[in-house]
Design a protein around this motif. Structure first.
Motif, PDB file in Angstrom:
ATOM      1  N   LYS A 153      40.122 -44.849 114.690  1.00 27.45           N
ATOM      2  CA  LYS A 153      38.992 -45.449 115.407  1.00 27.45           C
ATOM      3  C   LYS A 153      37.686 -45.364 114.629  1.00 27.45           C
ATOM      4  O   LYS A 153      36.672 -45.919 115.055  1.00 27.45           O
ATOM      5  CB  LYS A 153      38.829 -44.776 116.775  1.00 27.45           C
ATOM      6  CG  LYS A 153      39.973 -45.078 117.735  1.00 27.45           C
ATOM      7  CD  LYS A 153      39.775 -44.383 119.072  1.00 27.45           C
ATOM      8  CE  LYS A 153      40.907 -44.694 120.032  1.00 27.45           C
ATOM      9  NZ  LYS A 153      40.731 -43.998 121.338  1.00 27.45           N
ATOM     10  N   LEU A 154      37.696 -44.680 113.494  1.00 28.32           N
ATOM     11  CA  LEU A 154      36.493 -44.574 112.681  1.00 28.32           C
ATOM     12  C   LEU A 154      36.278 -45.868 111.910  1.00 28.32           C
ATOM     13  O   LEU A 154      37.128 -46.276 111.119  1.00 28.32           O
ATOM     14  CB  LEU A 154      36.623 -43.392 111.711  1.00 28.32           C
ATOM     15  CG  LEU A 154      36.800 -42.021 112.353  1.00 28.32           C
ATOM     16  CD1 LEU A 154      37.053 -40.966 111.280  1.00 28.32           C
ATOM     17  CD2 LEU A 154      35.585 -41.654 113.201  1.00 28.32           C
ATOM     18  N   GLU A 155      35.161 -46.509 112.143  1.00 28.39           N
ATOM     19  CA  GLU A 155      34.868 -47.783 111.490  1.00 28.39           C
ATOM     20  C   GLU A 155      33.467 -47.754 110.907  1.00 28.39           C
ATOM     21  O   GLU A 155      32.475 -47.816 111.626  1.00 28.39           O
ATOM     22  CB  GLU A 155      35.000 -48.933 112.478  1.00 28.39           C
ATOM     23  CG  GLU A 155      36.404 -49.104 113.040  1.00 28.39           C
ATOM     24  CD  GLU A 155      36.525 -50.352 113.891  1.00 28.39           C
ATOM     25  OE1 GLU A 155      36.242 -51.449 113.368  1.00 28.39           O
ATOM     26  OE2 GLU A 155      36.861 -50.231 115.082  1.00 28.39           O
ATOM     27  N   HIS A 156      33.393 -47.630 109.584  1.00 27.95           N
ATOM     28  CA  HIS A 156      32.114 -47.620 108.878  1.00 27.95           C
ATOM     29  C   HIS A 156      32.359 -48.084 107.456  1.00 27.95           C
ATOM     30  O   HIS A 156      33.398 -47.771 106.862  1.00 27.95           O
ATOM     31  CB  HIS A 156      31.519 -46.205 108.887  1.00 27.95           C
ATOM     32  CG  HIS A 156      30.104 -46.139 108.403  1.00 27.95           C
ATOM     33  ND1 HIS A 156      29.773 -46.075 107.067  1.00 27.95           N
ATOM     34  CD2 HIS A 156      28.929 -46.127 109.087  1.00 27.95           C
ATOM     35  CE1 HIS A 156      28.453 -46.023 106.947  1.00 27.95           C
ATOM     36  NE2 HIS A 156      27.918 -46.054 108.158  1.00 27.95           N
ATOM     37  N   LEU A 213      30.317 -39.796 110.278  1.00 20.74           N
ATOM     38  CA  LEU A 213      31.337 -38.850 110.735  1.00 20.74           C
ATOM     39  C   LEU A 213      30.724 -37.769 111.617  1.00 20.74           C
ATOM     40  O   LEU A 213      31.271 -37.427 112.671  1.00 20.74           O
ATOM     41  CB  LEU A 213      32.037 -38.200 109.541  1.00 20.74           C
ATOM     42  CG  LEU A 213      32.939 -39.081 108.685  1.00 20.74           C
ATOM     43  CD1 LEU A 213      33.613 -38.250 107.591  1.00 20.74           C
ATOM     44  CD2 LEU A 213      33.996 -39.785 109.520  1.00 20.74           C
ATOM     45  N   HIS A 214      29.576 -37.256 111.212  1.00 20.54           N
ATOM     46  CA  HIS A 214      28.919 -36.217 112.005  1.00 20.54           C
ATOM     47  C   HIS A 214      28.474 -36.749 113.357  1.00 20.54           C
ATOM     48  O   HIS A 214      28.489 -36.017 114.355  1.00 20.54           O
ATOM     49  CB  HIS A 214      27.731 -35.640 111.229  1.00 20.54           C
ATOM     50  CG  HIS A 214      28.134 -34.766 110.081  1.00 20.54           C
ATOM     51  ND1 HIS A 214      27.222 -34.074 109.303  1.00 20.54           N
ATOM     52  CD2 HIS A 214      29.366 -34.454 109.576  1.00 20.54           C
ATOM     53  CE1 HIS A 214      27.882 -33.387 108.379  1.00 20.54           C
ATOM     54  NE2 HIS A 214      29.176 -33.616 108.518  1.00 20.54           N
ATOM     55  N   SER A 215      28.090 -38.022 113.402  1.00 12.56           N
ATOM     56  CA  SER A 215      27.697 -38.616 114.682  1.00 12.56           C
ATOM     57  C   SER A 215      28.884 -38.722 115.631  1.00 12.56           C
ATOM     58  O   SER A 215      28.714 -38.794 116.851  1.00 12.56           O
ATOM     59  CB  SER A 215      27.081 -40.005 114.468  1.00 12.56           C
ATOM     60  OG  SER A 215      28.069 -40.974 114.128  1.00 12.56           O
ATOM     61  N   LYS A 216      30.087 -38.734 115.069  1.00  7.28           N
ATOM     62  CA  LYS A 216      31.323 -38.765 115.858  1.00  7.28           C
ATOM     63  C   LYS A 216      31.895 -37.365 116.050  1.00  7.28           C
ATOM     64  O   LYS A 216      33.036 -37.213 116.490  1.00  7.28           O
ATOM     65  CB  LYS A 216      32.364 -39.658 115.173  1.00  7.28           C
ATOM     66  CG  LYS A 216      31.927 -41.111 115.005  1.00  7.28           C
ATOM     67  CD  LYS A 216      31.719 -41.779 116.342  1.00  7.28           C
ATOM     68  CE  LYS A 216      31.351 -43.250 116.182  1.00  7.28           C
ATOM     69  NZ  LYS A 216      31.113 -43.910 117.484  1.00  7.28           N
ATOM     70  N   GLU A 217      31.090 -36.358 115.700  1.00 10.04           N
ATOM     71  CA  GLU A 217      31.483 -34.947 115.822  1.00 10.04           C
ATOM     72  C   GLU A 217      32.728 -34.626 114.996  1.00 10.04           C
ATOM     73  O   GLU A 217      33.585 -33.839 115.400  1.00 10.04           O
ATOM     74  CB  GLU A 217      31.716 -34.565 117.295  1.00 10.04           C
ATOM     75  CG  GLU A 217      30.479 -34.697 118.154  1.00 10.04           C
ATOM     76  CD  GLU A 217      29.301 -33.864 117.635  1.00 10.04           C
ATOM     77  OE1 GLU A 217      29.545 -32.725 117.198  1.00 10.04           O
ATOM     78  OE2 GLU A 217      28.162 -34.381 117.653  1.00 10.04           O
ATOM     79  N   ILE A 218      32.798 -35.225 113.820  1.00 13.00           N
ATOM     80  CA  ILE A 218      33.888 -34.941 112.893  1.00 13.00           C
ATOM     81  C   ILE A 218      33.322 -34.291 111.635  1.00 13.00           C
ATOM     82  O   ILE A 218      32.402 -34.827 111.011  1.00 13.00           O
ATOM     83  CB  ILE A 218      34.656 -36.225 112.526  1.00 13.00           C
ATOM     84  CG1 ILE A 218      35.490 -36.683 113.725  1.00 13.00           C
ATOM     85  CG2 ILE A 218      35.554 -36.012 111.310  1.00 13.00           C
ATOM     86  CD1 ILE A 218      36.309 -37.917 113.483  1.00 13.00           C
ATOM     87  N   VAL A 219      33.858 -33.131 111.296  1.00  9.15           N
ATOM     88  CA  VAL A 219      33.497 -32.445 110.059  1.00  9.15           C
ATOM     89  C   VAL A 219      34.522 -32.826 109.002  1.00  9.15           C
ATOM     90  O   VAL A 219      35.731 -32.658 109.214  1.00  9.15           O
ATOM     91  CB  VAL A 219      33.488 -30.916 110.254  1.00  9.15           C
ATOM     92  CG1 VAL A 219      33.165 -30.210 108.936  1.00  9.15           C
ATOM     93  CG2 VAL A 219      32.482 -30.523 111.334  1.00  9.15           C
ATOM     94  N   HIS A 220      34.063 -33.350 107.890  1.00  8.54           N
ATOM     95  CA  HIS A 220      34.996 -33.765 106.851  1.00  8.54           C
ATOM     96  C   HIS A 220      35.740 -32.558 106.280  1.00  8.54           C
ATOM     97  O   HIS A 220      36.968 -32.530 106.212  1.00  8.54           O
ATOM     98  CB  HIS A 220      34.243 -34.502 105.740  1.00  8.54           C
ATOM     99  CG  HIS A 220      35.139 -35.183 104.758  1.00  8.54           C
ATOM    100  ND1 HIS A 220      35.809 -34.493 103.760  1.00  8.54           N
ATOM    101  CD2 HIS A 220      35.487 -36.486 104.610  1.00  8.54           C
ATOM    102  CE1 HIS A 220      36.533 -35.343 103.047  1.00  8.54           C
ATOM    103  NE2 HIS A 220      36.358 -36.557 103.538  1.00  8.54           N
TER     104      HIS A 220
END
Length: 400
Positions: A153-156, A213-220
């Motif tokens: 669902k990540l789209e950038h 990614l951080h805005s989606k609360e995902i830490v790489h």
């Protein structure tokens, strides 16, 4: 928590990561096999699980609903299940499925979080398959589908797209790029040298992708030069990360011996990352190491001082040593209003503050974005060619 840290595609169609098969499916011999409600087949014996994984598994779970949509778009309602067992059977014989299966039998680059199969060709396009490490699969086996879904669902524009999940192969199909940032930076071919402005564009792309990614609360939590992919038009995209966010069951300490074949990656990880603490500041630390790579064309973990290992952080925190961080193959842009101020010095400052010991002293992603926008105005304004193409020749920038 302690506040210290010591360390365009063609108009073809593909089947995107939309619905993942639940229930029964056919094995190679055409017989039905039983699966649990996650579509997976497993035993409690860990050694048996590892054996299955390393032999490409006996699991036969594939997408049961195929959303035919123009890539890179994705179905807006990816969790709708549909009964298409006949279509699933056909898909097992598809070119993409067979290409992935074949690629997994060949020697492939293997990182800390799994194997990366590149150059998979299907419908005149290239794809990458990321097969997760068996330790992730064993710990997060009940949530592999959900984790893959979240990644899809990540789209950038600065994040590599996850296109489809294969439980059988324990991994995902991703869009492909031209090469990694690490490979490009260490390339000694003068015709492929990245100029000053190109490096600024790449860094800005990475920061934008990380901010998303951080805005989606995902830490790489796995940001390295190898996991920054450059496309043919010069765009930088980050990939192969977020696994400890989407698979929290798999969180563990990062073991140094896991990098025995890629020690150059050691300088990208903070102490908290090594200790299994997943937080956004880990990515800021790693970003500082990426800037180190852009500054000097070398990986942030070196063995150059009296045979001892030297990492980027120790160099950046040493005023005398950080003056040597300069890729002498290019000319660095100067501030036209103040000739002693250069873009290189700006990058050194950003990198140093990204890798601060105290977490509270590290830059935020917002501060980094703001600084890079300011650099664009100061060092790169007024050159139409640079602003329209994103490329600049070595001679367009003044030396220090």
């Amino acid at each position: 928590m302690a506040n210290n840290d010591q360390a365009k595609t063609q108009n073809s169609f593909i089947r995107t990561c939309c619905c993942f098969y639940n229930g029964e499916n056919k094995g190679d011999n055409g017989n039905r096999k039983n699966y649990d409600n996650e579509g997976s087949y497993y035993r409690t014996d860990v050694d048996h699980e590892k054996s299955l994984y390393q032999n490409k598994c006996v699991v036969k779970s594939i997408t049961n609903s195929f959303a035919y949509c123009s890539w890179p778009s994705i179905n807006e309602d990816p969790l709708v299940d549909q009964d298409s067992s006949e279509g699933a059977s056909d898909f097992v014989e598809s070119g993409l499925y067979q290409a992935i299966r074949k690629s997994l039998t060949l020697p492939q680059p293997e990182g800390y979080f799994g194997k990366t199969c590149v150059g998979i060709k299907y419908l005149n396009q290239c794809f990458v398959f990321k097969q997760w490490h068996y330790q992730i699969v064993i710990k997060a086996r009940k949530n592999l589908r959900q984790g893959a879904m979240r990644l899809s669902k990540l789209e950038h524009r600065n994040v590599i797209r996850v296109l489809q999940f294969y439980l059988e192969f324990n991994g995902v199909v991703e869009e492909s790029g031209a090469e990694s940032l690490s490979d490009r930076m260490i390339d000694m071919n003068p015709n492929r040298l990245l100029g000053c402005y190109q490096r600024h564009v790449i860094l800005s792309n990475v920061v934008e992708g990380l901010s998303y990614l951080h805005s989606k609360e995902i830490v790489h939590n796995n940001l390295t030069g190898k996991n920054i992919i450059l496309t043919s038009d010069g765009t930088a995209k980050i990939t192969h990360g977020g696994y400890y966010t989407v698979f929290p069951e798999a969180i563990s300490n990062i073991k140094v011996d896991g990098f025995k074949n890629s020690q150059n990656k050691l300088g990208y990880y903070s102490s908290n990352a090594y200790n299994g603490i997943v937080e956004k500041s880990n990515d800021i630390f790693s970003l500082g190491a990426v800037i180190f790579l852009l500054l000097c064309g070398k990986e942030p973990y070196l063995c150059t001082e009296n045979g001892k290992d030297v990492d980027a952080r120790s160099i950046l925190q040493d005023k005398k040593k950080r003056k040597t961080l300069k890729d002498k193959r290019i000319k660095w842009a100067k501030n036209p209003q103040l000739s002693t101020t250069t873009y290189r010095k700006c990058l050194v400052s950003i990198a140093k503050n990204c890798m601060k010991e105290k977490l509270s002293e590290r830059l935020s992603i917002y501060q980094i974005k703001k600084t890079l926008r300011s650099c664009l105005d100061i060092y790169f304004s007024g050159t139409d060619d640079m602003l329209t193409t994103g490329y600049v020749s070595v001679n367009d920038c003044d030396d220090e």
